[in-house]
Design an enzyme around this catalytic site. Structure first.
Site, PDB file in Angstrom:
ATOM      1  N   GLY A 234       0.820  -1.213   0.000  1.00 52.10           N
ATOM      2  CA  GLY A 234       0.000   0.000   0.000  1.00 52.10           C
ATOM      3  C   GLY A 234       0.843   1.248   0.000  1.00 52.10           C
ATOM      4  N   ASN A 235       0.230   2.375   0.272  1.00 52.16           N
ATOM      5  CA  ASN A 235       0.974   3.634   0.358  1.00 52.16           C
ATOM      6  C   ASN A 235       0.309   4.535   1.394  1.00 52.16           C
ATOM      7  OD1 ASN A 235      -1.015   5.464  -1.062  1.00 52.16           O
ATOM      8  ND2 ASN A 235      -0.705   3.906  -2.641  1.00 52.16           N
ATOM      9  N   LYS A 236       0.897   5.694   1.614  1.00 52.35           N
ATOM     10  CA  LYS A 236       0.484   6.523   2.749  1.00 52.35           C
ATOM     11  C   LYS A 236      -0.669   7.475   2.448  1.00 52.35           C
ATOM     12  CE  LYS A 236       4.917   6.645   5.164  1.00 52.35           C
ATOM     13  NZ  LYS A 236       6.026   7.513   5.582  1.00 52.35           N
TER      14      LYS A 236
END
Ligand code: CTP
Length: 398
Positions: free
Chosen positions: A201-203
């Site tokens: 995922g990412n932030k």
């Protein structure tokens, strides 16, 4: 803007503090007019401190100032939040036995009412009839949100979030320069499954994309929000499509592109996905100390949407985002110009995410770059960034 905030006597009265704070931070002048019963739930001192204005709910003080009329006449917008069942009944019947009731009868400003009460009271035929009367008179009445209420019960009756109330209220005074336009907005960060439990995922929090969706609604647009892992935002837009991965975004975008005037790709889309997703949980006891995951490229959704727009000669305006780790503003602008060209989009919003400071925050600093070379540096709340971006979108549409 000169805004009057009416607060009536329900447990949600304390939430008025968030509304006052957000309105004053956005530069509005807020005069709070609580009912006597509201002051049983929240103190006048709190309301005065946050609004920087004296708070009065009594009809019979400073009578010489004719304030019972002046408050309504001076207001450019009136919000009543929370609004109780009893308040709705009085307002629907034109009863002006307190300062708020007088202000509402004396005003020509748009009025937004945000009810909050127990489900049974909201659904009672008397309340429904009062709401229908107010709506027929042009008062904007929000539906309450669903969820946990004061007691053990839950259901429709909660006060909507401050952001939603404010966006809906400001929409009543906004220029409707996106009326009749359909915006397709992606927001959030994708998750690419590794196994049934883990993902890449990412932030991205989705806050900037959601702010654009809200601002576009407020300017009259029809908004479809494709939300990647941002929770349920269906109350805020015309259509909400919850998604998880890049390929789900791609399907959702492709099936709606032809009917879209503006595509805003604010989502942080993973460029790669796991080639073979394990159907069962990967176990360390079986894998040992090292694991290699093979990743394959996801389609570039924005680039292929732009290709389709160009080949079908659609007039869709496209907005891309570029999160870059640039060393300087000049380098950020250079990277942004390159991305604008490779993506082929009309507008690119570039921000420097060095250090990850922007993720999940309520403010942002971006460069909005148009295909014609125009550059607009915007620093402030994500709402402000959304408004300035939509200014560029509105001129591109024009
Ligand atoms: N984007 C997309 N499809 C992808 C990856 C990104 O549509 N597979 C969109 C994003 O929503 C964003 C823009 O492309 O609007 C730029 O995303 P970014 O990740 O910064 O760019 P990339 O194309 O991935 O370029 P790079 O990673 O090389 O910087």
């Amino acid at each position: 803007m000169r805004i009057v905030l009416g607060v009536t006597g329900g447990i949600a009265a304390y939430k008025a503090t968030t509304i006052i704070r957000q309105l004053t931070e956005a530069g509005h002048s807020v005069q709070v007019v609580p009912t006597q019963n509201a002051l049983r739930f929240i103190g006048a001192a709190t309301l005065e401190a946050l609004s920087h204005h004296a708070v009065d709910s009594d009809l019979y003080t400073d009578v010489a100032d004719v304030k019972h009329v002046q408050i309504g006449q001076n207001a450019e917008l009136i919000i009543v939040a929370p609004a109780t069942a009893s308040f709705l009944a009085r307002y629907a019947n034109g009863i002006a036995d307190d300062l708020l009731g007088n202000a509402l009868l004396a005003t020509k400003a748009p009025v937004l009412v945000a009810p909050a009460m127990h489900t049974e009271m909201w659904q009672h035929p008397a309340t429904m009839a009062n709401v229908a009367t107010l709506r027929a008179r042009g008062v904007s009445v929000l539906d309450p949100a669903s969820g946990r209420l004061t007691g053990e019960d839950s259901g429709p009756g909660r006060l909507p979030e401050a952001e939603e109330i404010i966006a809906a209220a400001l929409a009543l005074t906004n220029p409707q320069d996106l009326a009749g336009r359909t915006l397709l907005i992606t927001a959030g960060g994708t998750q690419e499954a590794i196994d049934p439990v883990r993902f890449i995922g990412n932030k991205s929090s989705g806050k900037q994309g959601l702010a654009i969706a809200r601002a576009a609604k407020a300017r009259g647009a029809k908004v479809c929000l494709i939300g990647a892992n941002i929770g349920d935002c269906s109350r805020e837009v015309d259509e909400f499509v919850p998604v998880t991965s890049a390929s789900e975004i791609e399907i959702a975008v492709n099936s709606r592109l032809d009917a879209t005037d503006v595509l805003v790709m604010a989502a942080a889309v993973s460029d790669y996905r796991v080639a073979e997703v394990s159907q069962h949980k990967l176990k360390r006891s079986e894998i040992g100390d090292e694991i290699t995951l093979k990743l394959i490229a996801n389609p570039d959704i924005l680039r292929s949407a732009q290709d389709r727009i160009d080949s079908q000669k659609l007039s869709t305006v496209t907005v891309g985002f570029a999160a870059e780790t640039a060393g300087s503003q000049q380098q950020l602008l250079e990277l942004a110009r390159i991305k604008l060209a490779t993506k082929g989009c009309d507008i690119l919003v570039a921000n420097d995410v060095s250090g990850g400071a922007v993720f999940g925050q309520d403010s942002n600093k971006v460069a909005i770059i148009a295909r014609n070379g125009d550059i607009n540096i915007v620093e402030g709340s994500k709402t402000l960034v959304a408004e300035r971006l939509l200014d560029s979108v509105a001129s591109a549409l024009a």
